[in-house]
Scaffold this active site. Structure first.
Site, PDB file in Angstrom:
ATOM      1  N   ASN A 134     -23.889  -9.057   4.883  1.00 21.32           N
ATOM      2  CA  ASN A 134     -22.823  -8.172   4.371  1.00 21.32           C
ATOM      3  C   ASN A 134     -22.067  -8.846   3.230  1.00 21.32           C
ATOM      4  OD1 ASN A 134     -19.980  -9.197   5.572  1.00 21.32           O
ATOM      5  ND2 ASN A 134     -21.597  -9.662   7.026  1.00 21.32           N
ATOM      6  N   ASP A 138     -37.564 -29.147   5.689  1.00 28.82           N
ATOM      7  CA  ASP A 138     -36.554 -28.589   4.801  1.00 28.82           C
ATOM      8  C   ASP A 138     -37.207 -27.507   3.936  1.00 28.82           C
ATOM      9  OD1 ASP A 138     -34.724 -28.390   2.411  1.00 28.82           O
ATOM     10  OD2 ASP A 138     -33.679 -29.964   3.530  1.00 28.82           O
ATOM     11  N   LEU A 139     -36.439 -26.487   3.602  1.00 27.38           N
ATOM     12  CA  LEU A 139     -36.970 -25.430   2.725  1.00 27.38           C
ATOM     13  C   LEU A 139     -37.324 -25.972   1.341  1.00 27.38           C
ATOM     14  CD1 LEU A 139     -34.475 -22.530   3.597  1.00 27.38           C
ATOM     15  CD2 LEU A 139     -36.914 -22.612   4.206  1.00 27.38           C
ATOM     16  N   GLY A 159     -31.081 -21.345   6.285  1.00 27.91           N
ATOM     17  CA  GLY A 159     -30.247 -21.461   5.097  1.00 27.91           C
ATOM     18  C   GLY A 159     -28.824 -21.778   5.496  1.00 27.91           C
ATOM     19  N   TYR A 185     -22.294 -18.134  -1.296  1.00 25.97           N
ATOM     20  CA  TYR A 185     -23.178 -17.759  -0.177  1.00 25.97           C
ATOM     21  C   TYR A 185     -23.653 -16.306  -0.329  1.00 25.97           C
ATOM     22  CZ  TYR A 185     -24.188 -15.963   4.507  1.00 25.97           C
ATOM     23  OH  TYR A 185     -24.752 -15.313   5.568  1.00 25.97           O
TER      24      TYR A 185
HETATM   25  N1  LIG Z   1     -25.094 -14.774  12.574  1.00 24.74           N
HETATM   26  C1  LIG Z   1     -24.663 -13.753  11.837  1.00 24.74           C
HETATM   27  O1  LIG Z   1     -23.901 -12.915  12.292  1.00 24.74           O
HETATM   28  C2  LIG Z   1     -25.139 -13.607  10.420  1.00 24.74           C
HETATM   29  C3  LIG Z   1     -24.508 -12.674   9.577  1.00 24.74           C
HETATM   30  C4  LIG Z   1     -24.988 -12.489   8.286  1.00 24.74           C
HETATM   31  C5  LIG Z   1     -26.078 -13.219   7.849  1.00 24.74           C
HETATM   32  N2  LIG Z   1     -26.640 -14.139   8.676  1.00 24.74           N
HETATM   33  C6  LIG Z   1     -27.785 -14.938   8.160  1.00 24.74           C
HETATM   34  O2  LIG Z   1     -28.725 -15.106   9.208  1.00 24.74           O
HETATM   35  C7  LIG Z   1     -29.266 -16.420   9.161  1.00 24.74           C
HETATM   36  C8  LIG Z   1     -29.017 -17.140  10.484  1.00 24.74           C
HETATM   37  O3  LIG Z   1     -27.624 -17.184  10.714  1.00 24.74           O
HETATM   38  P1  LIG Z   1     -27.001 -18.124  11.838  1.00 24.74           P
HETATM   39  O4  LIG Z   1     -25.708 -17.542  12.207  1.00 24.74           O
HETATM   40  O5  LIG Z   1     -28.017 -18.416  12.874  1.00 24.74           O
HETATM   41  O6  LIG Z   1     -26.722 -19.439  10.991  1.00 24.74           O
HETATM   42  P2  LIG Z   1     -26.823 -20.969  11.470  1.00 24.74           P
HETATM   43  O7  LIG Z   1     -26.077 -21.750  10.450  1.00 24.74           O
HETATM   44  O8  LIG Z   1     -26.444 -21.090  12.897  1.00 24.74           O
HETATM   45  O9  LIG Z   1     -28.383 -21.272  11.343  1.00 24.74           O
HETATM   46  C9  LIG Z   1     -29.018 -21.531  10.112  1.00 24.74           C
HETATM   47  C10 LIG Z   1     -30.131 -22.516  10.365  1.00 24.74           C
HETATM   48  O10 LIG Z   1     -30.789 -22.776   9.114  1.00 24.74           O
HETATM   49  C11 LIG Z   1     -31.091 -24.148   9.075  1.00 24.74           C
HETATM   50  N3  LIG Z   1     -31.169 -24.585   7.682  1.00 24.74           N
HETATM   51  C12 LIG Z   1     -30.157 -24.658   6.784  1.00 24.74           C
HETATM   52  N4  LIG Z   1     -30.605 -25.152   5.623  1.00 24.74           N
HETATM   53  C13 LIG Z   1     -31.936 -25.383   5.792  1.00 24.74           C
HETATM   54  C14 LIG Z   1     -32.947 -25.898   4.941  1.00 24.74           C
HETATM   55  N5  LIG Z   1     -32.669 -26.277   3.681  1.00 24.74           N
HETATM   56  N6  LIG Z   1     -34.198 -26.011   5.431  1.00 24.74           N
HETATM   57  C15 LIG Z   1     -34.475 -25.634   6.716  1.00 24.74           C
HETATM   58  N7  LIG Z   1     -33.557 -25.156   7.562  1.00 24.74           N
HETATM   59  C16 LIG Z   1     -32.296 -25.027   7.110  1.00 24.74           C
HETATM   60  C17 LIG Z   1     -29.945 -24.837   9.798  1.00 24.74           C
HETATM   61  O11 LIG Z   1     -30.327 -26.123  10.278  1.00 24.74           O
HETATM   62  C18 LIG Z   1     -29.629 -23.851  10.908  1.00 24.74           C
HETATM   63  O12 LIG Z   1     -30.282 -24.191  12.119  1.00 24.74           O
HETATM   64  C19 LIG Z   1     -28.620 -17.115   7.974  1.00 24.74           C
HETATM   65  O13 LIG Z   1     -29.474 -16.959   6.848  1.00 24.74           O
HETATM   66  C20 LIG Z   1     -27.350 -16.339   7.768  1.00 24.74           C
HETATM   67  O14 LIG Z   1     -26.916 -16.390   6.426  1.00 24.74           O
HETATM   68  C21 LIG Z   1     -26.189 -14.355   9.941  1.00 24.74           C
END
Ligand SMILES: NC(=O)c1ccc[n+]([C@@H]2O[C@H](COP(=O)([O-])OP(=O)(O)OC[C@H]3O[C@@H](n4cnc5c(N)ncnc54)[C@H](O)[C@@H]3O)[C@@H](O)[C@H]2O)c1
Length: 269
Positions: A110, A49-50, A71, A138
């Site tokens: 965004n 965990d973070l 996250g 968020y």
């Molecule tokens: N996918 C997109 O289009 C998009 C758009 C904007 C921003 N983001 C950012 O990119 C990142 C990845 O996005 P995603 O779509 O893969 O999201 P996701 O929710 O699929 O993946 C996030 C991962 O972070 C892990 N996580 C959450 N809390 C945690 C903690 N406390 N400790 C350790 N691990 C933890 C989760 O288990 C999960 O596997 C995120 O930070 C998201 O905010 C993604």
């Protein structure tokens, strides 16, 4: 800085993490993986965990850079966002500073500027220095992450590229996504540019493909050497036929953050 080779990828079990696990090694990187969830098919991944500062210090030890994706990626109660995204990102930066990691690529969003009105035809593209207008707790946490990155650059010389990702999925699935889509291949191109560009200090970029209907300015991303190859336009006709065009009266269409401004999806865990 010498070209980074060993990268810690946090959030490796997530959607974007799974895409980057398959795409980034093609650029020659060796990935160390971390997530609070089990990363399927990756027995060496670190499950942490973070919130676990000791585990983070160990995880960043010896890596050349971090791609920080972990996250909460949707809206959630403030206390949860505080723990995973705000304190968690602080813990990661502290671990990186203590272990001398020179660069982090931070998955911003965004939604840090989500209440910014979307440009209409003929308007200028939205620049990276537009005032932050988070659309959710968020988005607020991503705004915090960008400020934290600036502080760690100014005070400690730890570099960051903050990538305000649009929507990184295999295909655009909504009319809004025609403007904000980043193909996975372009995502890997952008992360590679962010990892290898010289002297980035703290650079904020938008993360998207070269979409015909693009809403924001990719100048800072291109300044890193990013050359997007994809465009959502081939999906436009079908999506508009199914969903209709963008409706300026619909808040989910008239702001950068889409439906996060009025009806955000909630983190299910
Ligand atoms: N996918 C997109 O289009 C998009 C758009 C904007 C921003 N983001 C950012 O990119 C990142 C990845 O996005 P995603 O779509 O893969 O999201 P996701 O929710 O699929 O993946 C996030 C991962 O972070 C892990 N996580 C959450 N809390 C945690 C903690 N406390 N400790 C350790 N691990 C933890 C989760 O288990 C999960 O596997 C995120 O930070 C998201 O905010 C993604």
């Amino acid at each position: 800085m010498p070209a980074p080779r060993t990268i810690l990828l946090t959030g490796a079990a997530g959607g974007l993490g799974t895409l980057m696990r398959s795409l980034l090694p093609e650029y020659g990187y060796t990935l160390r993986l971390l997530d609070v969830r089990t990363v399927e098919g990756e027995p060496d991944a670190i499950t942490a965990d973070l919130a676990d500062r000791e585990a983070l210090r160990e995880a960043v030890r010896g890596v050349d850079a971090v791609v920080h994706l972990a996250g909460i990626s949707l809206e959630a109660p403030f206390e949860k966002i505080l723990r995973s995204n705000i304190e968690g990102t602080y813990n990661l930066y502290e671990a990186a500073r203590q272990e001398g990691v020179p660069r982090i690529v931070f998955a911003s969003s965004n939604h840090a500027v989500g209440f910014t009105p979307a440009p209409r035809a003929g308007d200028p593209l939205i620049p990276v220095d537009t005032p932050r207008r988070p659309d959710t707790f968020y988005g607020l946490s991503k705004s915090f992450g960008e400020d934290l990155a600036q502080l760690y650059w100014d005070k400690h010389g730890l570099e960051t590229v903050s990538v305000r990702i649009g929507s990184c999925f295999p295909e655009p699935t909504s009319v809004r996504m025609l403007s904000v889509w980043m193909s996975p291949a372009d995502g890997a191109r952008l992360f590679h540019a962010a990892l290898t560009a010289e002297e980035v200090g703290h650079t904020v970029v938008y993360g998207s493909s070269a979409n015909t209907r693009l809403w924001w300015d990719l100048t800072t991303a291109r300044s890193l050497g990013y050359e997007p190859q994809d465009d959502s336009e081939p999906y436009a006709e079908k999506l508009i036929a199914e969903q209709g065009g963008l409706d300026p009266e619909n808040p989910a269409h008239s702001h950068l953050g889409g439906h996060f401004v009025n009806d955000p999806p909630i983190w299910p865990y």
